[in-house]
Scaffold this motif. Structure first.
Motif, mmCIF file in Angstrom:
data_model
loop_
_atom_site.group_PDB
_atom_site.id
_atom_site.type_symbol
_atom_site.label_atom_id
_atom_site.label_comp_id
_atom_site.label_asym_id
_atom_site.label_seq_id
_atom_site.Cartn_x
_atom_site.Cartn_y
_atom_site.Cartn_z
ATOM 1 N N ILE A 1 -30.492 46.216 23.528
ATOM 2 C CA ILE A 1 -30.170 45.066 22.677
ATOM 3 C C ILE A 1 -31.459 44.332 22.316
ATOM 4 O O ILE A 1 -32.309 44.089 23.177
ATOM 5 C CB ILE A 1 -29.231 44.070 23.406
ATOM 6 N N ILE A 2 -31.578 43.983 21.055
ATOM 7 C CA ILE A 2 -32.622 43.062 20.603
ATOM 8 C C ILE A 2 -31.894 41.829 20.087
ATOM 9 O O ILE A 2 -31.242 41.889 19.046
ATOM 10 C CB ILE A 2 -33.502 43.670 19.493
ATOM 11 N N ASP A 3 -31.943 40.746 20.855
ATOM 12 C CA ASP A 3 -31.306 39.495 20.457
ATOM 13 C C ASP A 3 -32.377 38.643 19.779
ATOM 14 O O ASP A 3 -33.301 38.158 20.429
ATOM 15 C CB ASP A 3 -30.720 38.780 21.667
ATOM 16 N N GLN A 4 -32.247 38.495 18.480
ATOM 17 C CA GLN A 4 -33.266 37.785 17.699
ATOM 18 C C GLN A 4 -33.331 36.297 18.019
ATOM 19 O O GLN A 4 -34.286 35.636 17.625
ATOM 20 C CB GLN A 4 -33.018 37.999 16.209
ATOM 21 N N SER A 5 -32.362 35.762 18.746
ATOM 22 C CA SER A 5 -32.470 34.367 19.173
ATOM 23 C C SER A 5 -33.339 34.251 20.417
ATOM 24 O O SER A 5 -33.739 33.151 20.785
ATOM 25 C CB SER A 5 -31.076 33.767 19.431
ATOM 26 N N GLU A 6 -33.666 35.373 21.050
ATOM 27 C CA GLU A 6 -34.494 35.378 22.256
ATOM 28 C C GLU A 6 -35.874 35.974 22.036
ATOM 29 O O GLU A 6 -36.801 35.701 22.795
ATOM 30 C CB GLU A 6 -33.789 36.166 23.366
ATOM 31 N N GLN A 7 -36.016 36.842 21.057
ATOM 32 C CA GLN A 7 -37.307 37.478 20.793
ATOM 33 C C GLN A 7 -37.409 37.836 19.319
ATOM 34 O O GLN A 7 -36.404 38.113 18.674
ATOM 35 C CB GLN A 7 -37.491 38.729 21.648
ATOM 36 N N THR A 8 -38.617 37.824 18.813
ATOM 37 C CA THR A 8 -38.859 38.214 17.434
ATOM 38 C C THR A 8 -39.446 39.612 17.437
ATOM 39 O O THR A 8 -40.470 39.852 18.079
ATOM 40 C CB THR A 8 -39.830 37.238 16.751
ATOM 41 N N VAL A 9 -38.773 40.519 16.773
ATOM 42 C CA VAL A 9 -39.266 41.889 16.645
ATOM 43 C C VAL A 9 -39.409 42.161 15.158
ATOM 44 O O VAL A 9 -38.425 42.174 14.425
ATOM 45 C CB VAL A 9 -38.301 42.908 17.297
ATOM 46 N N SER A 10 -40.629 42.330 14.718
ATOM 47 C CA SER A 10 -40.862 42.583 13.304
ATOM 48 C C SER A 10 -41.009 44.079 13.071
ATOM 49 O O SER A 10 -41.175 44.864 14.008
ATOM 50 C CB SER A 10 -42.109 41.841 12.831
ATOM 51 N N GLY A 11 -40.933 44.447 11.815
ATOM 52 C CA GLY A 11 -41.168 45.837 11.444
ATOM 53 C C GLY A 11 -39.977 46.748 11.578
ATOM 54 O O GLY A 11 -40.131 47.968 11.549
ATOM 55 N N LEU A 12 -38.780 46.201 11.719
ATOM 56 C CA LEU A 12 -37.565 47.022 11.733
ATOM 57 C C LEU A 12 -36.833 46.853 10.406
ATOM 58 O O LEU A 12 -36.896 45.792 9.797
ATOM 59 C CB LEU A 12 -36.636 46.605 12.879
ATOM 60 N N LEU B 1 -39.198 60.487 7.386
ATOM 61 C CA LEU B 1 -38.940 60.714 8.809
ATOM 62 C C LEU B 1 -39.958 60.019 9.717
ATOM 63 O O LEU B 1 -39.549 59.366 10.688
ATOM 64 C CB LEU B 1 -38.874 62.205 9.124
ATOM 65 N N PRO B 2 -41.264 60.118 9.454
ATOM 66 C CA PRO B 2 -42.209 59.414 10.336
ATOM 67 C C PRO B 2 -41.956 57.901 10.399
ATOM 68 O O PRO B 2 -42.052 57.297 11.463
ATOM 69 C CB PRO B 2 -43.578 59.724 9.724
ATOM 70 N N GLU B 3 -41.601 57.306 9.274
ATOM 71 C CA GLU B 3 -41.308 55.875 9.231
ATOM 72 C C GLU B 3 -40.108 55.545 10.119
ATOM 73 O O GLU B 3 -40.141 54.593 10.908
ATOM 74 C CB GLU B 3 -41.029 55.474 7.782
ATOM 75 N N TYR B 4 -39.044 56.345 10.027
ATOM 76 C CA TYR B 4 -37.836 56.083 10.807
ATOM 77 C C TYR B 4 -38.016 56.427 12.288
ATOM 78 O O TYR B 4 -37.436 55.768 13.145
ATOM 79 C CB TYR B 4 -36.628 56.784 10.184
ATOM 80 N N ARG B 5 -38.830 57.406 12.581
ATOM 81 C CA ARG B 5 -39.176 57.660 13.985
ATOM 82 C C ARG B 5 -39.914 56.448 14.552
ATOM 83 O O ARG B 5 -39.699 56.056 15.706
ATOM 84 C CB ARG B 5 -40.040 58.911 14.106
ATOM 85 N N GLY B 6 -40.786 55.865 13.747
ATOM 86 C CA GLY B 6 -41.495 54.655 14.165
ATOM 87 C C GLY B 6 -40.542 53.494 14.390
ATOM 88 O O GLY B 6 -40.695 52.731 15.359
ATOM 89 N N TYR B 7 -39.543 53.332 13.524
ATOM 90 C CA TYR B 7 -38.531 52.286 13.721
ATOM 91 C C TYR B 7 -37.816 52.496 15.053
ATOM 92 O O TYR B 7 -37.578 51.552 15.799
ATOM 93 C CB TYR B 7 -37.491 52.295 12.602
ATOM 94 N N ARG B 8 -37.450 53.742 15.324
ATOM 95 C CA ARG B 8 -36.756 54.036 16.585
ATOM 96 C C ARG B 8 -37.632 53.649 17.771
ATOM 97 O O ARG B 8 -37.175 52.975 18.680
ATOM 98 C CB ARG B 8 -36.388 55.519 16.674
ATOM 99 N N GLU B 9 -38.882 54.069 17.759
ATOM 100 C CA GLU B 9 -39.774 53.779 18.881
ATOM 101 C C GLU B 9 -39.997 52.275 19.038
ATOM 102 O O GLU B 9 -40.007 51.755 20.156
ATOM 103 C CB GLU B 9 -41.099 54.527 18.722
ATOM 104 N N ARG B 10 -40.164 51.571 17.922
ATOM 105 C CA ARG B 10 -40.346 50.114 17.964
ATOM 106 C C ARG B 10 -39.102 49.450 18.550
ATOM 107 O O ARG B 10 -39.200 48.568 19.407
ATOM 108 C CB ARG B 10 -40.627 49.591 16.554
ATOM 109 N N ALA B 11 -37.928 49.869 18.109
ATOM 110 C CA ALA B 11 -36.679 49.288 18.604
ATOM 111 C C ALA B 11 -36.495 49.584 20.091
ATOM 112 O O ALA B 11 -36.149 48.685 20.878
ATOM 113 C CB ALA B 11 -35.491 49.821 17.796
ATOM 114 N N LEU B 12 -36.719 50.835 20.499
ATOM 115 C CA LEU B 12 -36.542 51.196 21.904
ATOM 116 C C LEU B 12 -37.509 50.438 22.807
ATOM 117 O O LEU B 12 -37.139 49.998 23.902
ATOM 118 C CB LEU B 12 -36.705 52.703 22.098
#
Length: 182
Positions: free
Chosen positions: A111-122, A157-168
């Motif tokens: 879970i990425i709760d945006q009220s608790e942390q800011t995650v950019s680039g997704l 695909l490389p962009e979306y693999r990067g999104y996955r890694e950033r999110a995980l």
């Protein structure tokens, strides 16, 4: 490489219904989902949501999700990260309450709760990434009803693999999140 997850058309047509559902039978190793909506309008869930909101017993499928189990029992890995913002909508309370059964069945959920942390680039949209080879952007109505999955070109695909890694890497494991927010 024209595997079973590719569409025959060269256009950006959308896979829907059973055609989209077959993707979960034909991927070979990994399926990752990024979820971004606060509300999903899924006709098949409406009765279950009403039972949940009324505080009724949700039945055995909530303890061990058979849909997830159908994939993980074959040695496939299923994972997701849900990007959301507290306070949770009724739909999100329902969905997150079902996640423990998905985890029991073998899915990894963060879970990425945006009220608790800011995650950019997704991206601000949902997608499924299958076997690191095929990415489907999910399309929904404004109310959250599924329109279809669009197979994106291999160049992204490389962009979306990067999104996955950033999110995980940014996600809090579901159990830790749920312990604080249940």
């Amino acid at each position: 490489m024209g595997g079973p997850l590719q569409q025959s058309s060269g256009e950006n047509s959308l896979l829907t219904g059973e055609d989209f559902g077959r993707l979960f039978e034909t991927f070979e190793r990994t399926a990752f989902r990024l979820e971004t909506l606060d509300e999903y309008d899924v006709e098949e869930e409406r009765e279950e949501i009403a039972r949940f909101m009324a505080g009724e017993d949700m039945g055995p499928e909530w303890a061990d999700n058979p849909w997830v189990r159908s994939m993980t029992d074959k040695g496939k890995q299923v994972s997701r990260v849900h990007v959301l913002k507290s306070p949770l909508t009724d739909y999100l309370r329902y969905e997150l309450s079902a996640y423990p059964g998905n985890i029991t069945a073998g899915e990894t959920i963060g879970i990425i709760d945006q009220s608790e942390q800011t995650v950019s680039g997704l991206p601000g949209h949902d997608f499924w990434l299958f076997d690191d080879r095929h990415v489907y952007r999910m399309h929904y109505t404004e109310a959250g009803a599924f329109i279809g999955g669009e197979l994106l070109p291999a160049e992204v695909l490389p962009e979306y693999r990067g999104y996955r890694e950033r999110a995980l890497s940014a996600a809090v494991p579901f159990a830790a999140y749920w312990e604080r927010h249940r």
